[in-house]
Design a protein around this motif. Structure first.
Motif, short mmCIF file in Angstrom:
data_model
loop_
_atom_site.label_atom_id
_atom_site.label_comp_id
_atom_site.label_asym_id
_atom_site.label_seq_id
_atom_site.Cartn_x
_atom_site.Cartn_y
_atom_site.Cartn_z
N ILE A 61 17.23 25.42 68.37
CA ILE A 61 16.08 24.98 67.56
C ILE A 61 16.46 24.94 66.08
O ILE A 61 16.17 23.96 65.37
CB ILE A 61 14.88 25.93 67.78
N TYR A 62 17.11 25.99 65.62
CA TYR A 62 17.53 26.04 64.21
C TYR A 62 18.48 24.89 63.89
O TYR A 62 18.36 24.22 62.85
CB TYR A 62 18.20 27.38 63.92
N ALA B 5 17.96 41.32 80.24
CA ALA B 5 19.12 41.16 79.37
C ALA B 5 19.67 39.73 79.44
O ALA B 5 20.05 39.14 78.42
CB ALA B 5 20.21 42.16 79.77
N PHE B 6 19.69 39.16 80.65
CA PHE B 6 20.19 37.79 80.82
C PHE B 6 19.33 36.79 80.08
O PHE B 6 19.84 35.90 79.37
CB PHE B 6 20.24 37.45 82.31
N PHE B 7 18.01 36.92 80.21
CA PHE B 7 17.11 35.98 79.54
C PHE B 7 17.16 36.13 78.03
O PHE B 7 16.88 35.17 77.30
CB PHE B 7 15.68 36.16 80.05
N SER B 8 17.50 37.32 77.54
CA SER B 8 17.62 37.49 76.09
C SER B 8 18.74 36.61 75.53
O SER B 8 18.61 36.07 74.42
CB SER B 8 17.87 38.97 75.75
N ILE B 9 19.81 36.46 76.30
CA ILE B 9 20.91 35.58 75.88
C ILE B 9 20.45 34.12 75.87
O ILE B 9 20.75 33.36 74.93
CB ILE B 9 22.13 35.76 76.81
N ILE B 10 19.71 33.73 76.90
CA ILE B 10 19.19 32.36 76.97
C ILE B 10 18.24 32.08 75.81
O ILE B 10 18.31 31.01 75.17
CB ILE B 10 18.48 32.12 78.32
N ILE B 11 17.36 33.03 75.51
CA ILE B 11 16.39 32.86 74.42
C ILE B 11 17.11 32.78 73.08
O ILE B 11 16.74 31.99 72.19
CB ILE B 11 15.36 34.00 74.44
N LEU B 12 18.15 33.60 72.89
CA LEU B 12 18.94 33.53 71.66
C LEU B 12 19.57 32.14 71.51
O LEU B 12 19.53 31.53 70.43
CB LEU B 12 20.02 34.60 71.66
N ASP C 9 13.76 13.94 64.83
CA ASP C 9 13.86 14.20 66.28
C ASP C 9 12.71 15.09 66.74
O ASP C 9 12.92 16.12 67.38
CB ASP C 9 15.22 14.86 66.57
N ARG C 10 11.49 14.67 66.43
CA ARG C 10 10.31 15.50 66.65
C ARG C 10 10.02 15.74 68.14
O ARG C 10 9.68 16.85 68.54
CB ARG C 10 9.10 14.83 66.00
N THR C 11 10.20 14.73 68.99
CA THR C 11 9.82 14.84 70.40
C THR C 11 10.68 15.85 71.15
O THR C 11 10.17 16.75 71.81
CB THR C 11 9.92 13.47 71.10
N SER C 12 12.00 15.71 71.06
CA SER C 12 12.89 16.63 71.78
C SER C 12 12.80 18.04 71.22
O SER C 12 12.89 19.03 71.96
CB SER C 12 14.33 16.14 71.70
N LEU C 13 12.57 18.16 69.91
CA LEU C 13 12.42 19.47 69.29
C LEU C 13 11.15 20.16 69.78
O LEU C 13 11.14 21.36 70.05
CB LEU C 13 12.41 19.34 67.77
N SER C 14 10.07 19.39 69.91
CA SER C 14 8.81 19.95 70.42
C SER C 14 8.96 20.42 71.86
O SER C 14 8.44 21.47 72.25
CB SER C 14 7.69 18.90 70.33
N PHE C 15 9.67 19.63 72.67
CA PHE C 15 9.91 20.02 74.06
C PHE C 15 10.73 21.31 74.13
O PHE C 15 10.42 22.21 74.91
CB PHE C 15 10.65 18.90 74.80
N LEU C 16 11.75 21.41 73.29
CA LEU C 16 12.59 22.61 73.26
C LEU C 16 11.78 23.83 72.83
O LEU C 16 11.92 24.92 73.40
CB LEU C 16 13.77 22.39 72.31
N MET D 130 9.05 28.88 74.08
CA MET D 130 7.86 29.74 74.04
C MET D 130 7.52 30.28 75.42
O MET D 130 7.18 31.47 75.57
CB MET D 130 6.67 28.96 73.46
N PHE D 131 7.61 29.44 76.45
CA PHE D 131 7.36 29.91 77.81
C PHE D 131 8.36 30.99 78.21
O PHE D 131 8.01 32.01 78.82
CB PHE D 131 7.42 28.75 78.80
N LEU D 132 9.63 30.79 77.85
CA LEU D 132 10.65 31.79 78.13
C LEU D 132 10.35 33.10 77.40
O LEU D 132 10.51 34.19 77.97
CB LEU D 132 12.03 31.27 77.71
#
Length: 341
Positions: free
Chosen positions: A262-263, A249-256, A193-200, A205-207
Motif C-alpha cells: 500500500i505504501y 504469526a503467519f498472517f502478521s507477515i502477510i499483513i506487513l 491508481d485509485r481502483t487497485s489501491l482501494s481493492f488492496l 482491512m479484512f485481513l
C-alpha cells in the motif's frame, strides 16, 4: 445580491463553528474508544475480568471496596463460584475492572453528545452523519449489555470476541461520520491508481480485522497455558500455544507485506504528497511498532504491559487503513450516501 452574499456568509459562520465543535468532539470520542480498548487489554493482561464478579454493581455496591473488611464475612460463598478459583479479594483487580466500566460509561456520554452535536449541525445538510452517530449511540448501549454478558458467562471466549468486534464496528462508524464531515473542506492529492489501491486496502482491512479477532483467541490460549504451566515457565508458553498462534504469526507477515505494498503504491501513484501519503507513512510506523511488540511478546515471555499495547496498535492501524480508504474514494462513497437537503 450583495445582501444575499452577506447573509450566506453570516449563516455559514455558525455552521462552520458548529461543524468544528462536532469534529473536535468526534475526535475526542474516537480517542476515548481507543483508550477503552487499551484499558480492556489491561483488564485481560492482568486477569482482572472477574475483578467485579457482578454487573452493573461491583461486589453488590456502586463504589467497589478497597479492603476486604468492607465485604460481608461470607463473600467467598456469595462470589466464589464466579471468581474461577480466585476466591480471595484482590483490590487492584477489582478497581482495574471498575475503571474499565467507568470509562465505558464516559464513552457512552461522549457518543451521545456527538450525536446531539451532529443533529444540530448536519440534520438539514447531511442526515447520514446524524444517522451514523445515532447508530454509534445504540451500539455503545449494546456494548454495555455485552459487557454484562461477558461477566455473567464468566469470560466466555465467544462473548469476549463479540465484545471486541462491536468495539471495532463503533470505531468504524465514528470514523466514517467524522471523515464525512470533512467532505467539503479537505482536498486530497490526485492518485493515478485509485481502483487497485482501494481493492488492496479493502483486502488488507479484512485481513486486519481477522487478525485482531484471531488475536483475542490466541490471548485466551495464553491464559490457559499460563494457568497450566505457571509463571516460572513463562518463556516456554509460546511453544505450547498451538496452531492458532502459528496462524496469527503467519498472517502478521502477510499483513506487513500488504501494508508495505500500500505504501509503495501510494508513493508511486501520487505526485503532490499531502494527506493520504502522510497517513500511509503513519500506517507503516504503527505497523512497524505493532510487529516489534508482537515479536517481543513471543520471545520475551509475553510481558503483561505489551499485551494491551499490541492490541491497541492493531486497532489503530485498522482505523488508519479505513480513513485512507475513505479519502481515496471520497467523492464516490460520500456522494453515493448523501441525503437530500
Amino acid at each position: 445580491m450583495i445582501h444575499n452574499l452577506q447573509s450566506c456568509e453570516s449563516l455559514s459562520k455558525p455552521y462552520m463553528r458548529q461543524g468544528k465543535i462536532f469534529r473536535n468532539l468526534g475526535f475526542w470520542t474516537i480517542g476515548a474508544v481507543y483508550i477503552l480498548i487499551l484499558i480492556g487489554g489491561i483488564v485481560r493482561a492482568t486477569g482482572s475480568g472477574m475483578g467485579c464478579p457482578d454487573w452493573p454493581k461491583c461486589f453488590g455496591t456502586w463504589i467497589p471496596p478497597t479492603d476486604i473488611s468492607q465485604l460481608p464475612s461470607n463473600y467467598k460463598e456469595i462470589y466464589g463460584a464466579k471468581l474461577k478459583g480466585e476466591i480471595e479479594f484482590n483490590a487492584l483487580k477489582t478497581w482495574i475492572e471498575y475503571i474499565n466500566r467507568l470509562v465505558g460509561v464516559l464513552i457512552g456520554l461522549l457518543v451521545f453528545a456527538t450525536f446531539l452535536s451532529s443533529f444540530f449541525t448536519f440534520w438539514k445538510k447531511d442526515k447520514v452523519i446524524v444517522t451514523l452517530t445515532f447508530i454509534a449511540t445504540l451500539l455503545v448501549g449494546f456494548e454495555g449489555w455485552l459487557g454484562s454478558k461477558v461477566v455473567s458467562s464468566e469470560l466466555h471466549p465467544v462473548m469476549i470476541t463479540l465484545h471486541m468486534l462491536v468495539s471495532l464496528i463503533i470505531v468504524f462508524v465514528l470514523l466514517y461520520a467524522v471523515a464525512r464531515s470533512y467532505n467539503e473542506i479537505i482536498e486530497i492529492e490526485s492518485i493515478t491508481d485509485r481502483t487497485s489501491l482501494s481493492f488492496l486496502l479493502t483486502a488488507t482491512m479484512f485481513l486486519t480485522v481477522g487478525q485482531i479477532l484471531l488475536g483475542t483467541q490466541v490471548r485466551e490460549m495464553v491464559d490457559q497455558v499460563s494457568y497450566l504451566m505457571g509463571e516460572t515457565l513463562r518463556t516456554e508458553w509460546v511453544a505450547n500455544l498451538g496452531g492458532k498462534f502459528k496462524m496469527h504469526a503467519f498472517f502478521s507477515i502477510i499483513i506487513l507485506a500488504a501494508n508495505t505494498l500500500i505504501y509503495y503504491k501510494v508513493d508511486i501513484s501520487i505526485t503532490e504528497k499531502k494527506v493520504v501519503f502522510k497517513l500511509t507513512k503513519w500506517l507503516m510506523i504503527v505497523i512497524g511498532i505493532e510487529m516489534i511488540s508482537g515479536l517481543s511478546l513471543a520471545y520475551l515471555g509475553f510481558p503483561r504491559f505489551l499485551q494491551p499495547i499490541h492490541l491497541t496498535l492493531g486497532v489503530l492501524a485498522l482505523g488508519i487503513q479505513f480513513i485512507i480508504y475513505l479519502l481515496l474514494n471520497k467523492e464516490r462513497v460520500f456522494r453515493s450516501m448523501a441525503s437530500p437537503s
